[in-house]
Scaffold this motif. Structure first.
Motif, PDB file in Angstrom:
ATOM      1  N   GLU A  30      16.015 -22.571  10.054  1.00 23.72           N
ATOM      2  CA  GLU A  30      17.196 -21.727  10.237  1.00 23.72           C
ATOM      3  C   GLU A  30      17.245 -21.056  11.606  1.00 23.72           C
ATOM      4  O   GLU A  30      18.294 -20.554  12.025  1.00 23.72           O
ATOM      5  N   ASN A  34      20.011 -20.143  15.270  1.00 24.57           N
ATOM      6  CA  ASN A  34      20.071 -18.677  15.314  1.00 24.57           C
ATOM      7  C   ASN A  34      18.940 -18.122  16.172  1.00 24.57           C
ATOM      8  O   ASN A  34      18.325 -17.111  15.841  1.00 24.57           O
ATOM      9  N   ASN A  78      19.292 -13.564   7.460  1.00 25.29           N
ATOM     10  CA  ASN A  78      20.144 -13.920   6.317  1.00 25.29           C
ATOM     11  C   ASN A  78      19.394 -13.810   4.991  1.00 25.29           C
ATOM     12  O   ASN A  78      19.398 -14.727   4.171  1.00 25.29           O
TER      13      ASN A  78
END
Length: 295
Positions: A30, A34, A78
Motif C-alpha cells: 500500500e 502512498n 488507512n
C-alpha cells in the motif's frame, strides 16, 4: 571428491552476500502509491513492495549498503500498519546518522494522533480498532549475526499492548508528551502566529512554511516521528494532488519543513541546516488547509 560435496561447495558460491553492509529492503504494497506518508524523500527504484515486509524478511529481500546504516519504520495508513525497510542512504542522500551513533540501535516512536488501526490478520467480520503509532529505527549489523532491520515486525502486541511492543524503542531524549504549537494559515484564512496559544502533544514539533499554489502557507503541529536525525529543516518542492468535483488538480508546493525536539520549539522560522528534496506533500496537510484557491 564426492559429487554431492562438489555440488554443495558450488552452491555456496551463488548464495547472496549477507555481509555487515547489507540491509533488508522492502515495503508494504500500500506504500507504493502512498509513499508521501513515509516522509522519506527518496523511493528507491529497486525497492520491492510485498506483504512479506511485515514479518521476518527472507534473504532475497536484501540490498548492499555502502553507508552501513540500515533503516526500518512502521507507519499507520488507512487504518492499517505499513512497513518499510532498507539502506538509510537509499532513502535520504544526506544524513547525520553514522555507524557510530546508531550502535546500539536508535529507535523512536510516538502515538499517531487520534487515528486507529485494525489487525487485518484476524479473520473476523468485526475488527477491533486500536490506537495507532509510528516508529523509525536505525541500526548496524553486528558481525556474524542476522540483518538488523527486522525488529519492527508484526506482532499481536503491536495492537493490543503497544507499550510492551515499543519497549524495543529507546526514544533517546524524545519525550512522548512534548507540547507543540498547533495552528494553520493558508491564503488569507486562519491564523498561525508564533505566539499562538493552541497546543498539541507528541514526540516532535514541526513547522511547514512556504507556498501552496502561490499562496502563503504556515502550519505548526505535532509529529509522531521524523525520519531525520534530531532537529532538521528540509526544503521541499513537490505537487499536491487534490480532487475537486472529480477533477484531479496538481498544485505546486514549495516550503521548509522544520522538525524540532524542544518543548514549544516550532514558532521559529530559523533554518539550522538545509537539504533539498523533491517529494510528494504528506497527505495529513489536508487536515489543516480548509480550501484551495486555484488559479
Amino acid at each position: 571428491m564426492h559429487s554431492r560435496t562438489i555440488a554443495f561447495i558450488s552452491s555456496l558460491l551463488f548464495l547472496p552476500s549477507l555481509a555487515t553492509d547489507t540491509c533488508f529492503s522492502c515495503a508494504s504494497p500500500e506504500l507504493e502509491e502512498n509513499w508521501e506518508v513515509t516522509n522519506l524523500p527518496l523511493k528507491p527504484k529497486d525497492l520491492k513492495f510485498t506483504d512479506k515486509c511485515s514479518s521476518d524478511t527472507d534473504e532475497s529481500l536484501s540490498v548492499s549498503c555502502s553507508q552501513g546504516v540500515c533503516y526500518e519504520a512502521i507507519i499507520p495508513l488507512n487504518k492499517r500498519v505499513a512497513y518499510v525497510r532498507g539502506c538509510y542512504a537509499n532513502f535520504i542522500e544526506e544524513t547525520n546518522y553514522t555507524r557510530t551513533n546508531v550502535n546500539p540501535p536508535v529507535c523512536v516512536y510516538g502515538p499517531y494522533g487520534k487515528d486507529t488501526v485494525v489487525d487485518t490478520s484476524k479473520n473476523t467480520e468485526e475488527k477491533a480498532a486500536y490506537v495507532s503509532a509510528a516508529a523509525n529505527r536505525w541500526c548496524v549489523n553486528a558481525n556474524d549475526e542476522e540483518l538488523c532491520n527486522s525488529e519492527l515486525k508484526y506482532s499481536e502486541s503491536l495492537y493490543t499492548s503497544p507499550s510492551t511492543y515499543f519497549k524495543k524503542c529507546n526514544n533517546p531524549g524524545v519525550p512522548l508528551d512534548r507540547q507543540c504549537i498547533e495552528c494553520s494559515h493558508f491564503g488569507g484564512s486562519g491564523d498561525c502566529k508564533p505566539d499562538s496559544t493552541t497546543y498539541c502533544r507528541g514526540p516532535y514539533c514541526v513547522k511547514y512554511d512556504g507556498y501552496l499554489n502561490g499562496d502563503a502557507m504556515t502550519i505548526r503541529t505535532c509529529a509522531p516521528t521524523t525520519p531525520f536525525s534530531g532537529d532538521e529543516c528540509v526544503w521541499m518542492e513537490s505537487t499536491y494532488d487534490y480532487q475537486l468535483s472529480g477533477v484531479k488538480l496538481q498544485l505546486p508546493y514549495k516550503a521548509w519543513h522544520c522538525y524540532c525536539t524542544g518543548d514549544k520549539c516550532n514558532p521559529s522560522s530559523r533554518v539550522s541546516s538545509s537539504l533539498l528534496f523533491s517529494v510528494v506533500l504528506p497527505i495529513f496537510l489536508s487536515r489543516f488547509i480548509p480550501f484551495f484557491s486555484v488559479a
